[in-house]
Design a protein around this motif. Structure first.
Motif, PDB file in Angstrom:
ATOM      1  N   MET A  52       0.909  -1.068  -0.038  1.00  0.00           N
ATOM      2  CA  MET A  52       0.046  -0.052  -0.044  1.00  0.00           C
ATOM      3  C   MET A  52       0.853   1.322   0.090  1.00  0.00           C
ATOM      4  SD  MET A  52      -3.113  -0.865  -0.344  1.00  0.00           S
ATOM      5  CE  MET A  52      -3.716   0.880  -0.194  1.00  0.00           C
ATOM      6  N   LYS A  53       1.911   1.278   0.622  1.00  0.00           N
ATOM      7  CA  LYS A  53       2.888   2.392   0.894  1.00  0.00           C
ATOM      8  C   LYS A  53       3.442   2.561  -0.905  1.00  0.00           C
ATOM      9  CE  LYS A  53       5.939   3.462   3.891  1.00  0.00           C
ATOM     10  NZ  LYS A  53       6.850   3.484   4.847  1.00  0.00           N
ATOM     11  N   LEU A  54       3.726   1.561  -1.068  1.00  0.00           N
ATOM     12  CA  LEU A  54       4.209   1.714  -2.690  1.00  0.00           C
ATOM     13  C   LEU A  54       3.216   2.303  -3.586  1.00  0.00           C
ATOM     14  CD1 LEU A  54       6.289  -1.491  -3.147  1.00  0.00           C
ATOM     15  CD2 LEU A  54       7.311   0.591  -2.734  1.00  0.00           C
ATOM     16  N   ILE A  55       2.278   1.745  -3.612  1.00  0.00           N
ATOM     17  CA  ILE A  55       1.123   2.148  -4.458  1.00  0.00           C
ATOM     18  C   ILE A  55       0.647   3.590  -4.167  1.00  0.00           C
ATOM     19  CG2 ILE A  55      -1.494   1.912  -4.882  1.00  0.00           C
ATOM     20  CD1 ILE A  55      -0.936  -1.139  -4.173  1.00  0.00           C
ATOM     21  N   ILE A  56       0.698   3.820  -2.829  1.00  0.00           N
ATOM     22  CA  ILE A  56       0.480   5.371  -2.585  1.00  0.00           C
ATOM     23  C   ILE A  56       1.490   6.337  -3.083  1.00  0.00           C
ATOM     24  CG2 ILE A  56       0.041   6.823  -0.615  1.00  0.00           C
ATOM     25  CD1 ILE A  56      -1.232   4.533   0.747  1.00  0.00           C
ATOM     26  N   LYS A  57       2.838   5.897  -2.834  1.00  0.00           N
ATOM     27  CA  LYS A  57       3.976   6.709  -3.175  1.00  0.00           C
ATOM     28  C   LYS A  57       3.661   6.923  -4.629  1.00  0.00           C
ATOM     29  CE  LYS A  57       7.339   5.958   0.097  1.00  0.00           C
ATOM     30  NZ  LYS A  57       8.817   5.332   0.510  1.00  0.00           N
ATOM     31  N   LYS A  58       3.701   5.852  -5.637  1.00  0.00           N
ATOM     32  CA  LYS A  58       3.775   5.867  -6.691  1.00  0.00           C
ATOM     33  C   LYS A  58       2.619   6.898  -7.573  1.00  0.00           C
ATOM     34  CE  LYS A  58       4.211   2.816 -11.135  1.00  0.00           C
ATOM     35  NZ  LYS A  58       4.483   1.564 -11.399  1.00  0.00           N
ATOM     36  N   TYR A  59       1.484   6.668  -7.172  1.00  0.00           N
ATOM     37  CA  TYR A  59       0.277   7.137  -7.704  1.00  0.00           C
ATOM     38  C   TYR A  59      -0.435   8.635  -6.795  1.00  0.00           C
ATOM     39  CZ  TYR A  59       0.638   3.087 -10.580  1.00  0.00           C
ATOM     40  OH  TYR A  59       1.064   2.082 -11.316  1.00  0.00           O
ATOM     41  N   ASN A  60       0.097   8.800  -5.750  1.00  0.00           N
ATOM     42  CA  ASN A  60      -0.262   9.981  -4.890  1.00  0.00           C
ATOM     43  C   ASN A  60      -1.615  10.281  -5.078  1.00  0.00           C
ATOM     44  OD1 ASN A  60       0.621  12.185  -3.502  1.00  0.00           O
ATOM     45  ND2 ASN A  60       0.832  13.323  -5.260  1.00  0.00           N
ATOM     46  N   PRO A  61      -2.672   9.529  -4.429  1.00  0.00           N
ATOM     47  CA  PRO A  61      -4.004   9.818  -4.409  1.00  0.00           C
ATOM     48  C   PRO A  61      -4.375  10.903  -3.493  1.00  0.00           C
ATOM     49  CG  PRO A  61      -3.711   7.978  -3.079  1.00  0.00           C
ATOM     50  CD  PRO A  61      -2.246   8.222  -3.700  1.00  0.00           C
TER      51      PRO A  61
END
Length: 158
Positions: A52-61
């Motif tokens: 989840m941290k990686l996904i959030i960092k990558k796509y910055n919702p």
């Protein structure tokens, strides 16, 4: 442009979906899932947190929407689901993203308002987001439904 991340937490599969808000409309960006094949439950929680941290960092919702826990007959399942949900939420701590929670009944009510002629939730999601592919896992459909609900909640529709 704003981005909503919808998450359907699970201790075996955690689904997620991203929607783009543009000019008071939503567009499907992409979706996926975190498949948790490790036998050790605590390692699975760590995987949810890290992914989840990686996904959030990558796509910055800009918004994060997640399903509220429903406690049914199986308390053990509810507790595991609560842990998975907490791991996903904990990943947001350093990103300052507002968190929205929705019950299954809130999500269903919202989707049926969008298309009250259709009682098939999957079809409502596919039609609303103009998606031709319906081979998503159930958890991905749920995550997209939660993200759609968040969009309408922000607009004060529900």
């Amino acid at each position: 442009m704003k981005i909503i991340l919808g998450v359907d937490p699970g201790s075996k599969i955690t689904g997620y979906g991203f929607l783009e808000l543009y000019k008071n409309e939503i567009n499907y960006l992409f979706s996926g899932y975190i498949f948790l094949k490790d036998k050790n439950f605590f390692k699975r929680l760590n995987i949810i947190y890290k992914e989840m941290k990686l996904i959030i960092k990558k796509y910055n919702p800009n918004y994060f929407a997640i399903e509220k826990i429903f406690v049914g007959k199986n308390m053990d399942s509810a507790i595991k689901l609560s842990h998975a949900r907490s791991a996903a939420i904990l990943a947001l701590n350093n990103f300052n993203i507002p968190i929205y929670e929705y019950t299954f009944s809130q999500v269903k009510k919202c989707l049926l308002k969008i298309d009250n002629n259709n009682t098939n939730i999957k079809n409502i999601i596919l039609n609303r987001l103009k998606i031709n592919n319906n081979n998503f896992k159930e958890d991905v459909f749920d995550a997209l439904a939660i993200a759609i609900t968040n969009f309408y909640d922000i607009k004060n529709f529900i």
